[in-house]
Design an enzyme around this catalytic site. Structure first.
Site, PDB file in Angstrom:
ATOM      1  N   ASP A  14       0.744  -1.119   0.226  1.00  0.00           N
ATOM      2  CA  ASP A  14      -0.014   0.234  -0.091  1.00  0.00           C
ATOM      3  C   ASP A  14       0.742   1.247  -0.011  1.00  0.00           C
ATOM      4  OD1 ASP A  14      -2.368   1.740   0.386  1.00  0.00           O
ATOM      5  OD2 ASP A  14      -1.816   1.665   2.541  1.00  0.00           O
ATOM      6  N   ASP A  16      -0.086   4.998   1.004  1.00  0.00           N
ATOM      7  CA  ASP A  16      -0.445   6.210   2.120  1.00  0.00           C
ATOM      8  C   ASP A  16      -0.384   5.368   3.368  1.00  0.00           C
ATOM      9  OD1 ASP A  16      -1.710   8.913   0.682  1.00  0.00           O
ATOM     10  OD2 ASP A  16      -1.500   7.074  -0.494  1.00  0.00           O
TER      11      ASP A  16
END
Length: 222
Positions: A14, A16
């Site tokens: 991922d 953020d």
């Protein structure tokens, strides 16, 4: 926890709250929009745990019930415009991430990004950080019709690497990351340094590994 494997063929992340700490720039965009509408500012301790939820989660946090009487699409456009123009003012790698990515490069393990962040914003942000020149695949939240927690973006990323999902590790800081990774049959890792309001909640996510620091991932895969 699964037994330590001999070797994975790739690591997917991922973005953020996992690789990059983007909260202060996202919070600045929220507070800009709030100021335009004469609403109170939101302090960092309030917006940081919501940063992984993007524009929608942050606008809901800032405007609360007032959001129902406003033009959400217009607010979102204002948010994204400000964020796009100020996308890397305060964003930085989490401590240990640069070392992790450098080690993956050294061991010739491909790595990539699967994020719910719109692909246009992702592709604008990543060039600010030279290490992303080595990113083997990038999938944004609107790259496909589905987004996490649907497994499709992860399955697409592994296919782009010509790998089976089971050969990949997926690292994220939100429940939707672990749900998507588990559904895709990848080995899942919780990035406990990310935007998690209560780290104890991770125990119920059914991830294969809970990582307190990026170095934990390196120790697991090598």
């Amino acid at each position: 926890m699964m037994d330590k494997p001999n070797r994975y063929q790739a690591v997917l992340f991922d973005l953020d709250g996992t690789l990059l700490d983007t909260a202060n720039d996202l919070g600045a965009a929220l507070n800009h929009v709030l100021k335009q509408h004469n609403m109170p500012q939101v302090p960092a301790e309030a917006f940081r745990p919501v940063a992984s939820d993007g524009a929608k989660g942050l606008l809901e946090l800032g405007f609360g019930n007032a959001l129902t009487s406003l033009d959400y699409d217009l607010l979102r456009q204002e948010f994204l415009r400000y964020y796009r123009e100020n996308i890397a003012r305060h964003t930085c790698f989490y401590q240990g991430i640069a070392q992790l990515l450098t080690a993956l490069n050294k061991h010739r393990l491909p790595w990539g990004v699967v994020t719910n962040k719109p692909i246009a914003l992702t592709e604008k942000l990543l060039p600010h950080y030279p290490l992303f020149q080595h990113c083997a695949v990038t999938v944004g939240g609107d790259s496909l019709a589905q987004r996490k927690p649907h497994p499709a973006p992860l399955l697409y990323a592994s296919s782009q690497l010509a790998l089976e999902p089971e050969q990949c590790l997926y690292v994220g800081d939100a429940l939707r990351d672990i749900q998507a990774g588990n559904e895709a049959k990848m080995t899942t890792v919780v990035a406990k340094w990310g935007y998690i309001a209560d780290p104890r909640e991770c125990d119920a996510w059914q991830a294969d590994l809970l990582a307190d620091h990026p170095a934990d991932i390196l120790a697991y895969i090598l």
